[in-house]
Design a protein around this motif. Structure first.
Motif, mmCIF file in Angstrom:
data_model
loop_
_atom_site.group_PDB
_atom_site.id
_atom_site.type_symbol
_atom_site.label_atom_id
_atom_site.label_comp_id
_atom_site.label_asym_id
_atom_site.label_seq_id
_atom_site.Cartn_x
_atom_site.Cartn_y
_atom_site.Cartn_z
ATOM 1 N N ALA A 135 0.835 -1.195 0.000
ATOM 2 C CA ALA A 135 0.000 0.000 0.000
ATOM 3 C C ALA A 135 0.874 1.250 0.000
ATOM 4 C CB ALA A 135 -0.930 -0.002 1.210
ATOM 5 N N ALA A 136 1.966 1.195 0.755
ATOM 6 C CA ALA A 136 2.898 2.329 0.765
ATOM 7 C C ALA A 136 3.506 2.539 -0.609
ATOM 8 C CB ALA A 136 3.989 2.097 1.808
ATOM 9 N N LEU A 137 3.785 1.427 -1.315
ATOM 10 C CA LEU A 137 4.307 1.534 -2.681
ATOM 11 C C LEU A 137 3.288 2.209 -3.583
ATOM 12 C CD1 LEU A 137 6.299 0.869 -4.973
ATOM 13 C CD2 LEU A 137 5.174 -1.363 -5.172
ATOM 14 N N LEU A 138 2.039 1.794 -3.504
ATOM 15 C CA LEU A 138 0.999 2.402 -4.335
ATOM 16 C C LEU A 138 0.883 3.891 -4.065
ATOM 17 C CD1 LEU A 138 -1.288 2.159 -6.386
ATOM 18 C CD2 LEU A 138 -2.804 1.477 -4.506
ATOM 19 N N GLN A 139 0.959 4.283 -2.816
ATOM 20 C CA GLN A 139 0.873 5.705 -2.497
ATOM 21 C C GLN A 139 2.091 6.462 -3.012
ATOM 22 O OE1 GLN A 139 1.024 7.178 1.696
ATOM 23 N NE2 GLN A 139 -0.886 8.221 1.139
ATOM 24 N N ALA A 140 3.271 5.860 -2.921
ATOM 25 C CA ALA A 140 4.484 6.526 -3.399
ATOM 26 C C ALA A 140 4.438 6.719 -4.911
ATOM 27 C CB ALA A 140 5.715 5.713 -3.000
ATOM 28 N N VAL A 141 3.971 5.703 -5.637
ATOM 29 C CA VAL A 141 3.853 5.820 -7.087
ATOM 30 C C VAL A 141 2.768 6.838 -7.446
ATOM 31 C CG1 VAL A 141 3.354 4.593 -9.233
ATOM 32 C CG2 VAL A 141 4.671 3.463 -7.429
ATOM 33 N N ALA A 191 1.994 9.475 -5.717
ATOM 34 C CA ALA A 191 2.562 10.809 -5.495
ATOM 35 C C ALA A 191 3.475 11.222 -6.646
ATOM 36 C CB ALA A 191 3.328 10.830 -4.177
ATOM 37 N N ARG A 192 4.341 10.313 -7.063
ATOM 38 C CA ARG A 192 5.266 10.654 -8.147
ATOM 39 C C ARG A 192 4.514 10.925 -9.453
ATOM 40 N NH1 ARG A 192 10.941 7.293 -8.121
ATOM 41 N NH2 ARG A 192 11.394 7.372 -5.886
ATOM 42 N N THR A 193 3.486 10.131 -9.720
ATOM 43 C CA THR A 193 2.727 10.311 -10.948
ATOM 44 C C THR A 193 1.971 11.640 -10.928
ATOM 45 O OG1 THR A 193 2.482 7.908 -11.134
ATOM 46 C CG2 THR A 193 0.989 9.266 -12.448
ATOM 47 N N ALA A 194 1.389 11.970 -9.792
ATOM 48 C CA ALA A 194 0.671 13.242 -9.666
ATOM 49 C C ALA A 194 1.616 14.424 -9.885
ATOM 50 C CB ALA A 194 0.016 13.335 -8.289
ATOM 51 N N GLU A 195 2.785 14.365 -9.276
ATOM 52 C CA GLU A 195 3.768 15.440 -9.448
ATOM 53 C C GLU A 195 4.207 15.544 -10.905
ATOM 54 O OE1 GLU A 195 5.105 17.556 -7.239
ATOM 55 O OE2 GLU A 195 4.522 16.770 -5.268
ATOM 56 N N LEU A 196 4.421 14.396 -11.541
ATOM 57 C CA LEU A 196 4.865 14.392 -12.932
ATOM 58 C C LEU A 196 3.846 15.057 -13.845
ATOM 59 C CD1 LEU A 196 6.769 13.338 -15.224
ATOM 60 C CD2 LEU A 196 5.309 11.300 -15.288
ATOM 61 N N ILE A 197 2.588 14.658 -13.716
ATOM 62 C CA ILE A 197 1.569 15.190 -14.625
ATOM 63 C C ILE A 197 1.334 16.672 -14.380
ATOM 64 C CG2 ILE A 197 -0.849 14.979 -15.332
ATOM 65 C CD1 ILE A 197 -0.593 11.975 -14.836
ATOM 66 N N ALA A 198 1.477 17.116 -13.142
ATOM 67 C CA ALA A 198 1.392 18.557 -12.878
ATOM 68 C C ALA A 198 2.498 19.301 -13.619
ATOM 69 C CB ALA A 198 1.477 18.816 -11.374
ATOM 70 N N GLN A 199 3.679 18.716 -13.682
ATOM 71 C CA GLN A 199 4.772 19.346 -14.429
ATOM 72 C C GLN A 199 4.474 19.353 -15.924
ATOM 73 O OE1 GLN A 199 7.955 16.949 -12.115
ATOM 74 N NE2 GLN A 199 9.024 18.816 -12.686
ATOM 75 N N SER A 211 5.362 4.809 -16.173
ATOM 76 C CA SER A 211 6.537 4.362 -15.436
ATOM 77 C C SER A 211 6.229 4.166 -13.966
ATOM 78 C CB SER A 211 7.660 5.390 -15.582
ATOM 79 O OG SER A 211 8.656 5.223 -14.597
ATOM 80 N N ILE A 212 6.706 3.080 -13.388
ATOM 81 C CA ILE A 212 6.534 2.827 -11.963
ATOM 82 C C ILE A 212 7.362 3.805 -11.134
ATOM 83 C CG2 ILE A 212 8.405 1.178 -11.583
ATOM 84 C CD1 ILE A 212 4.761 0.793 -10.356
ATOM 85 N N LEU A 213 8.311 4.493 -11.772
ATOM 86 C CA LEU A 213 9.137 5.479 -11.072
ATOM 87 C C LEU A 213 8.652 6.911 -11.291
ATOM 88 C CD1 LEU A 213 12.762 4.098 -11.618
ATOM 89 C CD2 LEU A 213 11.131 3.588 -9.808
ATOM 90 N N GLY A 214 7.532 7.080 -11.967
ATOM 91 C CA GLY A 214 7.040 8.430 -12.216
ATOM 92 C C GLY A 214 7.865 9.190 -13.228
ATOM 93 N N LEU A 215 8.354 8.485 -14.250
ATOM 94 C CA LEU A 215 9.125 9.108 -15.328
ATOM 95 C C LEU A 215 8.239 9.290 -16.553
ATOM 96 C CD1 LEU A 215 12.273 6.775 -15.186
ATOM 97 C CD2 LEU A 215 11.959 8.944 -13.975
ATOM 98 N N THR A 216 8.540 10.297 -17.359
ATOM 99 C CA THR A 216 7.915 10.397 -18.669
ATOM 100 C C THR A 216 8.518 9.307 -19.539
ATOM 101 O OG1 THR A 216 7.886 12.793 -18.354
ATOM 102 C CG2 THR A 216 7.304 11.963 -20.530
ATOM 103 N N LEU A 217 7.660 8.443 -20.088
ATOM 104 C CA LEU A 217 8.139 7.251 -20.776
ATOM 105 C C LEU A 217 7.417 7.102 -22.106
ATOM 106 C CD1 LEU A 217 10.075 4.858 -20.041
ATOM 107 C CD2 LEU A 217 8.048 3.612 -19.293
ATOM 108 N N ASP A 218 8.146 6.639 -23.112
ATOM 109 C CA ASP A 218 7.577 6.297 -24.416
ATOM 110 C C ASP A 218 7.057 7.520 -25.163
ATOM 111 O OD1 ASP A 218 8.253 3.724 -24.035
ATOM 112 O OD2 ASP A 218 6.246 2.976 -23.648
ATOM 113 N N TYR A 219 7.966 8.168 -25.860
ATOM 114 C CA TYR A 219 7.627 9.367 -26.623
ATOM 115 C C TYR A 219 7.139 8.969 -28.010
ATOM 116 C CZ TYR A 219 9.924 12.023 -22.950
ATOM 117 O OH TYR A 219 10.265 12.581 -21.745
#
Length: 504
Positions: A234-240, A242-250, A267-275
């Protein structure tokens, strides 16, 4: 008497390999070699990424380098593989997918001791190609190469690109094109779809193995989190989340449209992936659809935040067998509704040069966005001109905005009314600091579609100067780069006719 001369079977790049993903076992991938391409040639490379990997940038101009990063020569220490995953595409379950044209070379230790995976995109068929040829074309490879580095230059989490090679080998898409291979770099290429794959098949052992791997290698804090009763999944899901939310805001703050936010592209790491069919906005239109294949507008610019949340729900469903408690999963996902708007508000304040939060800031930001949307004002140029106005204003008395800003809108009265409110807010901050923040937040250069198209047209004639020039500008997009103002100018009329689809 003929004496046999022993030649090396592989190339030693002087890199330290550790290949942690390969250690997960054959359930997660298929070992295979790239399919060679004839007569590869260099298109471009990132000297900064080469240094990050510990590679000699000069070597990336050699024939040996071209052979290695086209997939023609084995690399000592690499363990080449294609991974399997599944996913939702355009909202529909697509079943098994996988690396259909991407082959992982392996993981190396970067200059700062971090693990970085290298992947060849366009390196030939894999068991997951699904009737595809496993190739990428020069057009799409140039776009991915440039945009990966452009996003990094903007400070947005992203996979990056080391280099791009080409070959005259024909590849058919809508028309006949030529082949290319781009070497992508990221701490990990694990996607939401990797988890969906095993959950959909009820393969709980590899699902847990993958989750434990991601936690231990990339989110170790989740193993010791006291949230959710100490539940690390569950902590992993919340961490991902958070990263995804921050990424899309950017993404939203800089006007970036991804174009194909399928779960297998997340991306499971909250990276912009696959252009693929990405685009930076020209005129500000919240409804803009950059993907010519997206008939329903599922991935329109203003839908990206909602789609990010939807994709996270898919990840949450995949992790639910490990989390166990549905309420824990829902609580982890619910955090998106707080994190995203807060991140977006911070991004808009930075664009306005506001150093702290005040009650009227959100209305101020929404007010200018509404005006820009009404007339489809050029997003990048407006914010850059506004930044220069604030940066050049002495003290705390902004004064009247110059015509460079006021000329951006036909409805000057509406803009002047907003500027008056903005000036009142600026009177509460140090305008020198505000201007500096704005010039470091609102770029002068972004990879507009027409700029990429111009570089591609030159590259089709074996002239790669356009690629090199754009790379230099996009690596430092907040700098002025005197003499290159045309790259920051309004797009030509023909730019609106460029159609970008999933085809690559």
């Amino acid at each position: 008497m003929n004496i046999a001369v022993e030649t090396p079977l592989d190339l030693d790049l002087g890199l330290t390999w550790r290949n942690r993903f390969a250690g997960l076992g054959s359930t997660f991938y298929t070992n295979l070699q790239p399919t060679p391409l004839p007569a590869p040639y260099w298109v471009g490379h990132s000297a900064a990424m080469a240094r990050e990997l510990g590679l000699d940038p000069g070597w990336l101009s050699s024939d040996a380098g071209a052979q290695a990063f086209t997939g023609n020569a084995p690399i000592r220490g690499a363990q080449t593989l294609a991974s399997v995953y599944s996913g939702h595409q355009f909202g529909q379950w697509a079943g098994q997918l996988g690396d259909g044209r991407a082959i992982l070379l392996g993981e190396v230790l970067g200059a700062h001791g971090q693990g970085l995976e290298l992947q060849l995109k366009g390196a030939g068929r894999t068991p997951y190609s699904r009737m595809g040829d496993g190739r990428a074309v020069l057009r799409s490879s140039i776009r991915e190469f440039l945009c990966s580095e452009a996003m990094h230059g903007l400070g947005i989490p992203t996979s990056q690109a080391l280099c791009i090679t080409g070959s005259d080998a024909p590849v058919r898409r809508e028309t006949m094109e030529t082949a290319s291979v781009v070497t992508r770099v990221a701490p990990s290429f694990i996607r939401f779809g990797h988890f969906e794959h095993f959950a959909a098949r009820n393969q709980l052992e590899p699902l847990q193995q993958l989750a434990d791997f991601v936690i231990d290698q990339y989110y170790p804090e989740c193993r010791h989190s006291q949230a959710f009763g100490g539940n690390p999944y569950a902590a992993l899901l919340q961490a991902v989340t958070a990263r995804t939310a921050e990424l899309i805001a950017q993404w939203q703050a800089v006007g970036f449209c991804h174009g194909v936010m399928n779960t297998d592209n997340m991306s499971i790491l909250g990276l912009t992936l696959d252009y693929g069919p990405f685009q930076f906005l020209d005129g500000y239109n919240p409804d803009h659809i950059c993907n010519h294949s997206d008939d329903q507008g599922r991935y329109a610019y203003d839908q990206q935040p909602n789609i990010g949340h939807w994709n996270l729900f898919c990840l949450g469903q995949a992790l639910l067998p490990l989390i166990g408690e549905r309420d824990y999963a829902l609580a982890a996902l619910e955090s998106y509704k707080t994190i995203y708007p807060e991140a977006m508000a911070r991004g808009l304040r930075a664009k306005l040069g506001l150093l702290d939060a005040q009650p009227g800031d959100q209305a101020l930001a929404e007010g200018i966005l509404q005006l820009l949307a009404q007339e489809h004002v050029d997003f990048t140029i407006f914010w850059r001109r506004l930044s220069h106005w604030v940066a050049k204003t002495p003290g705390n008395a902004p004064g009247t905005a110059p015509n460079a800003v006021r000329d951006m809108l036909v409805d000057r009265d509406a803009l002047d009314a907003w500027l008056l409110q903005y000036q009142e807010r600026l009177a509460q901050v140090d305008t020198a600091l505000a201007g500096d923040l704005m010039l470091k937040t609102n770029p002068k250069f972004v990879l507009r579609n027409h700029l990429g198209e111009q570089a591609i047209r030159l590259a089709n004639q074996k002239d790669f100067s356009g690629v090199h020039t754009l790379l230099a500008l996009l690596e430092t997009p907040f700098d002025e780069h005197p003499g290159y103002d045309t790259y920051a100018d309004f797009p030509p009329d023909w730019a609106s006719s460029i159609a970008i689809s999933c085809s690559s």
